[in-house]
Design a protein around this motif. Sequence first.
Motif, mmCIF file in Angstrom:
data_model
loop_
_atom_site.group_PDB
_atom_site.id
_atom_site.type_symbol
_atom_site.label_atom_id
_atom_site.label_comp_id
_atom_site.label_asym_id
_atom_site.label_seq_id
_atom_site.Cartn_x
_atom_site.Cartn_y
_atom_site.Cartn_z
ATOM 1 N N ASP A 271 0.832 -1.199 0.000
ATOM 2 C CA ASP A 271 0.000 0.000 0.000
ATOM 3 C C ASP A 271 0.868 1.250 0.000
ATOM 4 O O ASP A 271 1.739 1.400 0.860
ATOM 5 C CB ASP A 271 -0.907 0.036 1.236
ATOM 6 N N VAL A 272 0.619 2.128 -0.960
ATOM 7 C CA VAL A 272 1.218 3.460 -0.946
ATOM 8 C C VAL A 272 0.531 4.262 0.160
ATOM 9 O O VAL A 272 -0.679 4.162 0.351
ATOM 10 C CB VAL A 272 1.042 4.155 -2.305
ATOM 11 N N ALA A 273 1.302 5.026 0.934
ATOM 12 C CA ALA A 273 0.752 5.804 2.042
ATOM 13 C C ALA A 273 -0.381 6.700 1.559
ATOM 14 O O ALA A 273 -0.347 7.237 0.438
ATOM 15 C CB ALA A 273 1.849 6.644 2.691
ATOM 16 N N ASP A 274 -1.421 6.853 2.386
ATOM 17 C CA ASP A 274 -2.615 7.600 1.993
ATOM 18 C C ASP A 274 -2.288 9.002 1.498
ATOM 19 O O ASP A 274 -2.901 9.484 0.537
ATOM 20 C CB ASP A 274 -3.594 7.693 3.172
ATOM 21 N N GLU A 275 -1.319 9.663 2.154
ATOM 22 C CA GLU A 275 -1.018 11.041 1.762
ATOM 23 C C GLU A 275 -0.380 11.121 0.375
ATOM 24 O O GLU A 275 -0.242 12.213 -0.189
ATOM 25 C CB GLU A 275 -0.107 11.727 2.785
ATOM 26 N N PHE A 276 0.020 9.967 -0.181
ATOM 27 C CA PHE A 276 0.625 9.946 -1.513
ATOM 28 C C PHE A 276 -0.316 9.370 -2.564
ATOM 29 O O PHE A 276 0.091 9.177 -3.717
ATOM 30 C CB PHE A 276 1.921 9.141 -1.504
ATOM 31 N N SER A 277 -1.576 9.063 -2.211
ATOM 32 C CA SER A 277 -2.489 8.505 -3.207
ATOM 33 C C SER A 277 -2.727 9.502 -4.334
ATOM 34 O O SER A 277 -2.937 9.122 -5.481
ATOM 35 C CB SER A 277 -3.814 8.102 -2.563
ATOM 36 N N GLU A 278 -2.720 10.794 -3.989
ATOM 37 C CA GLU A 278 -2.756 11.852 -5.002
ATOM 38 C C GLU A 278 -1.894 12.991 -4.490
ATOM 39 O O GLU A 278 -2.020 13.406 -3.342
ATOM 40 C CB GLU A 278 -4.186 12.329 -5.254
ATOM 41 N N LYS A 279 -1.013 13.483 -5.347
ATOM 42 C CA LYS A 279 -0.068 14.521 -4.915
ATOM 43 C C LYS A 279 0.009 15.600 -5.979
ATOM 44 O O LYS A 279 0.207 15.304 -7.159
ATOM 45 C CB LYS A 279 1.313 13.913 -4.674
ATOM 46 N N THR A 280 -0.175 16.855 -5.549
ATOM 47 C CA THR A 280 -0.062 18.003 -6.446
ATOM 48 C C THR A 280 1.274 18.689 -6.184
ATOM 49 O O THR A 280 1.580 19.048 -5.045
ATOM 50 C CB THR A 280 -1.219 18.986 -6.218
ATOM 51 N N VAL A 281 2.062 18.858 -7.245
ATOM 52 C CA VAL A 281 3.411 19.423 -7.106
ATOM 53 C C VAL A 281 3.643 20.420 -8.237
ATOM 54 O O VAL A 281 2.823 20.562 -9.155
ATOM 55 C CB VAL A 281 4.482 18.312 -7.155
ATOM 56 N N TYR A 282 4.796 21.085 -8.174
ATOM 57 C CA TYR A 282 5.186 22.008 -9.220
ATOM 58 C C TYR A 282 6.404 21.459 -9.965
ATOM 59 O O TYR A 282 7.145 20.616 -9.447
ATOM 60 C CB TYR A 282 5.506 23.383 -8.634
ATOM 61 N N VAL A 283 6.577 21.928 -11.179
ATOM 62 C CA VAL A 283 7.696 21.476 -12.008
ATOM 63 C C VAL A 283 9.001 21.625 -11.238
ATOM 64 O O VAL A 283 9.262 22.663 -10.620
ATOM 65 C CB VAL A 283 7.751 22.289 -13.319
ATOM 66 N N GLY A 284 9.819 20.551 -11.249
ATOM 67 C CA GLY A 284 11.113 20.578 -10.586
ATOM 68 C C GLY A 284 11.122 19.964 -9.207
ATOM 69 O O GLY A 284 12.198 19.697 -8.666
#
Length: 489
Positions: A271-284
């Motif tokens: 199982d991938v940790a819940d906080e990583f099921s969807e992640k919004t990030v910026y380029v880089g």
Amino acid sequence: MGIFLYPISTHAEGGYVGDEFNLSRPSVSVAYPYRVLEIQNVFWDYDHSYFSCSQTSGGLHVRITKYFESSKTITCEVRYKWGTSDGSRYWTSTERKLYSIYCNEVNIDASDLTLKVGQTQRINYYASPKTPDISFISNNSSVASVNSYGEVTAYQVGTATITLKQNMGPDATCTVNVTEPVPPTSISLPSTQSVDVYSSITLRATLQPTDANPTLSWSSENSSIARVDQNGLVTGVSPGKTKITATTDNGLSASCEMTVTDVDRTPKTFDVADEFSEKTVYVGEFWKLEYTVTPSYANYNLLWTSSDESVAKVTDGGYVQALKQGKARITGTIDGFSLTDYCDVIVKGIPNIFTVWLNDGQQMDIKLGKNIKVLLEGDKFIVKSDEVNVEYDASDVKMYTLENDGTVETGIKTVRPDGRQGTMSFDGNTIRLIGFTPHSVLRIYALGGQTEGVYRIDADGNLTLGIDDLNKGIHIIKTESITYKIIKK
């Protein structure tokens, strides 16, 4: 000069005894066409019994000096003068803000102890997440004494109370019962026992007479197969057999043949940790995916893949790097087993970045967090958020710009020399201007400098502009007083 205006709200802060933090004094604002002319007085009110405070240019530095229950209130009153831009008409008002301050208590669990004459044992207490200042006192040192580390030594039969004093909350007590040692005449253990690798089992010794209370010493003949602690807890290390022995303080001993069996190391869940099921990030941005596999001792080979490596790539160790704007799914697979999980990555192009342009030609890029506040206080130009707190001399600031990806409406409010206020905001594919100079011009440029559109602000100083016809990408929006960089999606 520009200024973001935000409503004032009650603020909560706190920590443990000894912790320090800063409270920002409330900012003040008035509606157009008036303006704040002068901050006349800032007064802080607090309980000196629990706080040590000192005023700073932007607020109050607070240190908690004594534990308290519930919460305490620190109050700030700002008296200010406001009126017309030229100061010919003015009034005074007071802005009041309440800060609710709490104090964390460190819980100490001091279990009662039973010791034999001559025994020494450390008091068991639990203090988390922060260790308090603790001292120990015995009310009957002739029965049991205690040192500064909480180690209790029993001297004679009786009862003593050990008090744990702490600076972060109420005292705790531990009752120590001291008994005479009763020597055993015999000791026995189960002849055989088994335990799995990575598992534990507790061996219990049988003593005669039944009220015997010796100190037992435990040992393993081969600790690479099984290890044992001084409470008789046996843990399997590797498959095989070994002997576990218990010895009394008067020289009696007994042994148990311990068989350690291997276990099925096939992975059962991934199982991938819940906080990583969807992640919004910026380029880089670059980060590591966290995950769990059960059982913890499973043997496995974990493979990571990206649905679009041009957007986000992943290494074998689960390290992900965002490369360009878009979406990608990072999938982990336990090799040879039908166990998979994933992280959906949303990569944004431009974060909200506030750029301060100084008169000497320098520019300062500030990546903004939540609760952004950009304000002008006297001769200071201040940028604040959950992540930053920077301050400039207002005379050094030439202009400022804001880069925005359009996912959250973000506005810049500017105050021009004539005292008029204007607000520009960008939400999705719509630009809104309110309160600008009537009939002035807004221009849109491509990133390369080509003019993409020229628009006239109406007679009321307002303009609502859809940009659906623009190409996707970065565009520059310019008015007489604001430069705004946006992304059309």
